[in-house]
Design a protein around this motif. Structure first.
Motif, PDB file in Angstrom:
ATOM      1  N   LEU A  18     -21.282  27.432  32.201  1.00 15.67           N
ATOM      2  CA  LEU A  18     -20.221  26.492  31.945  1.00 15.67           C
ATOM      3  C   LEU A  18     -20.411  25.813  30.552  1.00 15.67           C
ATOM      4  CD1 LEU A  18     -17.909  24.743  32.786  1.00 15.67           C
ATOM      5  CD2 LEU A  18     -19.763  22.908  33.918  1.00 15.67           C
ATOM      6  N   THR A  19     -19.717  26.001  29.537  1.00 19.26           N
ATOM      7  CA  THR A  19     -19.740  25.414  28.305  1.00 19.26           C
ATOM      8  C   THR A  19     -18.691  24.200  28.308  1.00 19.26           C
ATOM      9  OG1 THR A  19     -20.525  27.527  27.368  1.00 19.26           O
ATOM     10  CG2 THR A  19     -19.551  25.790  25.707  1.00 19.26           C
ATOM     11  N   MET A  20     -18.997  22.997  27.891  1.00 20.68           N
ATOM     12  CA  MET A  20     -18.251  21.762  27.877  1.00 20.68           C
ATOM     13  C   MET A  20     -18.096  21.602  26.332  1.00 20.68           C
ATOM     14  SD  MET A  20     -17.470  21.299  30.944  1.00 20.68           S
ATOM     15  CE  MET A  20     -16.408  19.917  30.303  1.00 20.68           C
ATOM     16  N   VAL A  21     -16.725  21.110  25.820  1.00 19.53           N
ATOM     17  CA  VAL A  21     -16.809  20.874  24.714  1.00 19.53           C
ATOM     18  C   VAL A  21     -15.972  19.402  24.757  1.00 19.53           C
ATOM     19  CG1 VAL A  21     -15.088  21.379  22.615  1.00 19.53           C
ATOM     20  CG2 VAL A  21     -16.283  23.123  23.877  1.00 19.53           C
ATOM     21  N   ALA A  22     -16.663  18.591  23.709  1.00 23.65           N
ATOM     22  CA  ALA A  22     -15.989  17.174  23.701  1.00 23.65           C
ATOM     23  C   ALA A  22     -15.250  17.061  22.318  1.00 23.65           C
ATOM     24  CB  ALA A  22     -17.318  16.117  23.554  1.00 23.65           C
ATOM     25  N   GLU A  23     -14.189  16.254  22.489  1.00 31.78           N
ATOM     26  CA  GLU A  23     -13.571  15.903  21.316  1.00 31.78           C
ATOM     27  C   GLU A  23     -13.365  14.296  21.090  1.00 31.78           C
ATOM     28  OE1 GLU A  23      -9.178  17.363  21.714  1.00 31.78           O
ATOM     29  OE2 GLU A  23     -10.004  19.590  21.497  1.00 31.78           O
ATOM     30  N   TRP A  24     -13.332  14.080  19.691  1.00 31.45           N
ATOM     31  CA  TRP A  24     -13.373  12.574  19.384  1.00 31.45           C
ATOM     32  C   TRP A  24     -12.343  12.478  18.112  1.00 31.45           C
ATOM     33  CZ3 TRP A  24     -15.073   8.098  21.314  1.00 31.45           C
ATOM     34  CH2 TRP A  24     -15.069   6.879  20.196  1.00 31.45           C
ATOM     35  N   GLN A  25     -11.299  11.600  18.508  1.00 32.06           N
ATOM     36  CA  GLN A  25     -10.166  11.471  17.515  1.00 32.06           C
ATOM     37  C   GLN A  25      -9.410  12.891  17.109  1.00 32.06           C
ATOM     38  OE1 GLN A  25     -11.936   9.013  14.505  1.00 32.06           O
ATOM     39  NE2 GLN A  25     -11.777   7.172  15.953  1.00 32.06           N
ATOM     40  N   GLN A  26      -9.228  13.703  18.038  1.00 26.17           N
ATOM     41  CA  GLN A  26      -8.734  15.048  17.686  1.00 26.17           C
ATOM     42  C   GLN A  26      -9.584  15.918  17.072  1.00 26.17           C
ATOM     43  OE1 GLN A  26      -6.490  12.252  16.913  1.00 26.17           O
ATOM     44  NE2 GLN A  26      -5.987  12.260  19.289  1.00 26.17           N
ATOM     45  N   GLU A  27     -10.729  15.790  17.001  1.00 25.65           N
ATOM     46  CA  GLU A  27     -11.640  16.658  16.446  1.00 25.65           C
ATOM     47  C   GLU A  27     -12.793  17.135  17.403  1.00 25.65           C
ATOM     48  OE1 GLU A  27     -11.583  17.737  13.268  1.00 25.65           O
ATOM     49  OE2 GLU A  27      -9.620  16.762  12.778  1.00 25.65           O
ATOM     50  N   THR A  28     -13.274  18.161  17.177  1.00 20.41           N
ATOM     51  CA  THR A  28     -14.498  18.685  18.130  1.00 20.41           C
ATOM     52  C   THR A  28     -15.659  17.936  17.760  1.00 20.41           C
ATOM     53  OG1 THR A  28     -13.735  20.997  18.033  1.00 20.41           O
ATOM     54  CG2 THR A  28     -15.999  20.696  18.605  1.00 20.41           C
ATOM     55  N   ALA A  29     -16.276  17.424  18.628  1.00 20.33           N
ATOM     56  CA  ALA A  29     -17.395  16.336  18.391  1.00 20.33           C
ATOM     57  C   ALA A  29     -18.818  17.217  19.025  1.00 20.33           C
ATOM     58  CB  ALA A  29     -17.029  14.950  19.153  1.00 20.33           C
ATOM     59  N   GLY A  30     -18.619  17.994  19.569  1.00 24.65           N
ATOM     60  CA  GLY A  30     -20.035  18.491  20.397  1.00 24.65           C
ATOM     61  C   GLY A  30     -19.698  19.372  21.505  1.00 24.65           C
ATOM     62  N   PHE A  31     -20.842  19.865  21.690  1.00 29.35           N
ATOM     63  CA  PHE A  31     -20.589  21.055  22.989  1.00 29.35           C
ATOM     64  C   PHE A  31     -21.832  20.941  23.644  1.00 29.35           C
ATOM     65  CE2 PHE A  31     -21.513  23.481  19.250  1.00 29.35           C
ATOM     66  CZ  PHE A  31     -22.677  24.316  20.021  1.00 29.35           C
ATOM     67  N   ALA A  32     -22.022  21.336  25.113  1.00 31.46           N
ATOM     68  CA  ALA A  32     -23.191  21.629  25.916  1.00 31.46           C
ATOM     69  C   ALA A  32     -22.795  22.753  26.824  1.00 31.46           C
ATOM     70  CB  ALA A  32     -23.334  20.218  26.362  1.00 31.46           C
ATOM     71  N   GLN A  33     -23.995  23.329  27.203  1.00 29.66           N
ATOM     72  CA  GLN A  33     -24.044  24.618  28.187  1.00 29.66           C
ATOM     73  C   GLN A  33     -24.956  24.482  29.165  1.00 29.66           C
ATOM     74  OE1 GLN A  33     -24.941  28.272  26.770  1.00 29.66           O
ATOM     75  NE2 GLN A  33     -22.953  29.410  27.417  1.00 29.66           N
ATOM     76  N   LEU A  34     -24.407  24.714  30.516  1.00 29.93           N
ATOM     77  CA  LEU A  34     -25.285  25.169  31.573  1.00 29.93           C
ATOM     78  C   LEU A  34     -25.157  26.393  32.116  1.00 29.93           C
ATOM     79  CD1 LEU A  34     -26.789  23.704  34.151  1.00 29.93           C
ATOM     80  CD2 LEU A  34     -24.837  23.548  35.177  1.00 29.93           C
ATOM     81  N   VAL A  35     -26.416  27.091  32.126  1.00 29.60           N
ATOM     82  CA  VAL A  35     -26.418  28.567  32.678  1.00 29.60           C
ATOM     83  C   VAL A  35     -27.396  28.536  33.590  1.00 29.60           C
ATOM     84  CG1 VAL A  35     -26.835  30.967  32.255  1.00 29.60           C
ATOM     85  CG2 VAL A  35     -25.755  29.683  30.384  1.00 29.60           C
ATOM     86  N   ASP A  36     -26.780  28.694  35.009  1.00 24.41           N
ATOM     87  CA  ASP A  36     -27.651  28.727  36.385  1.00 24.41           C
ATOM     88  C   ASP A  36     -28.317  27.214  36.219  1.00 24.41           C
ATOM     89  OD1 ASP A  36     -27.174  31.161  36.888  1.00 24.41           O
ATOM     90  OD2 ASP A  36     -28.666  31.997  35.663  1.00 24.41           O
ATOM     91  N   ASP A  37     -29.572  26.775  36.155  1.00 27.26           N
ATOM     92  CA  ASP A  37     -30.443  25.882  36.038  1.00 27.26           C
ATOM     93  C   ASP A  37     -30.761  25.408  34.864  1.00 27.26           C
ATOM     94  OD1 ASP A  37     -32.370  27.409  36.056  1.00 27.26           O
ATOM     95  OD2 ASP A  37     -33.488  26.504  37.497  1.00 27.26           O
ATOM     96  N   ARG A  38     -30.257  25.780  33.817  1.00 28.09           N
ATOM     97  CA  ARG A  38     -30.847  25.592  32.602  1.00 28.09           C
ATOM     98  C   ARG A  38     -29.978  24.985  31.514  1.00 28.09           C
ATOM     99  NH1 ARG A  38     -35.110  27.423  30.138  1.00 28.09           N
ATOM    100  NH2 ARG A  38     -35.297  28.738  31.903  1.00 28.09           N
ATOM    101  N   ILE A  39     -30.210  23.842  31.095  1.00 28.98           N
ATOM    102  CA  ILE A  39     -29.244  23.402  29.857  1.00 28.98           C
ATOM    103  C   ILE A  39     -29.739  24.177  28.562  1.00 28.98           C
ATOM    104  CG2 ILE A  39     -28.815  21.280  28.588  1.00 28.98           C
ATOM    105  CD1 ILE A  39     -27.792  20.914  31.364  1.00 28.98           C
ATOM    106  N   THR A  40     -28.672  25.029  28.006  1.00 29.69           N
ATOM    107  CA  THR A  40     -28.909  25.901  27.068  1.00 29.69           C
ATOM    108  C   THR A  40     -28.693  25.143  25.714  1.00 29.69           C
ATOM    109  OG1 THR A  40     -26.971  27.088  27.266  1.00 29.69           O
ATOM    110  CG2 THR A  40     -28.866  27.695  28.537  1.00 29.69           C
ATOM    111  N   LEU A  41     -27.701  24.474  25.689  1.00 30.42           N
ATOM    112  CA  LEU A  41     -27.246  23.751  24.097  1.00 30.42           C
ATOM    113  C   LEU A  41     -26.738  22.623  24.649  1.00 30.42           C
ATOM    114  CD1 LEU A  41     -24.930  26.944  23.349  1.00 30.42           C
ATOM    115  CD2 LEU A  41     -27.219  26.213  22.126  1.00 30.42           C
ATOM    116  N   ILE A  42     -27.053  21.362  23.659  1.00 32.49           N
ATOM    117  CA  ILE A  42     -26.314  20.307  23.475  1.00 32.49           C
ATOM    118  C   ILE A  42     -26.338  20.133  22.166  1.00 32.49           C
ATOM    119  CG2 ILE A  42     -26.313  17.917  23.748  1.00 32.49           C
ATOM    120  CD1 ILE A  42     -27.577  18.224  26.664  1.00 32.49           C
TER     121      ILE A  42
END
Length: 115
Positions: A18-42
């Motif tokens: 699962l990869t989540m993308v956050a927006e702030w003021q209509q711009e991409t602000a960040g992303f994070a990823q969960l694969v199984d039990d691992r936070i792979t990216l923030i």
């Protein structure tokens, strides 16, 4: 992660879990990823640092892990992310050094019980 973004496999890696993308003021602000039990990216863009975006992204991933019945979360936290994960309740397991493009980087294997 930014050097890996040029790797042709990077889009396929983002499609895992699962990869989540956050927006702030209509711009991409960040992303994070969960694969199984691992936070792979923030990652949060520096212009939106300290707004709570990384915490909100993480909380969504933790909630998803709980829904999936995961008993813990694990991550390999960079030196920059180490204190953030401590703040979230992660416990360090081991410090390690990895090589990225010939540069030695310190990171910490960490875990957080969910039960």
């Amino acid at each position: 992660w930014s050097a890996a973004a040029d790797d042709p496999a990077f889009p396929a890696d983002l499609a895992k879990g699962l990869t989540m993308v956050a927006e702030w003021q209509q711009e991409t602000a960040g992303f994070a990823q969960l694969v199984d039990d691992r936070i792979t990216l923030i990652y949060v863009h520096p212009d939106t640092a300290r707004l709570g975006i990384a915490t909100l992204l993480y909380q969504h991933l933790e909630d998803e892990a709980r829904i999936q019945g995961r008993e813990q979360l694990v991550t390999e936290a960079s030196q920059v992310a180490h204190d953030f994960f401590l703040f979230l309740g992660f416990q360090p397991d081991a410090e390690e050094t990895v090589q990225r493009d010939g540069v030695a980087l310190t990171r910490w294997r960490m875990h957080k019980p969910l039960i």
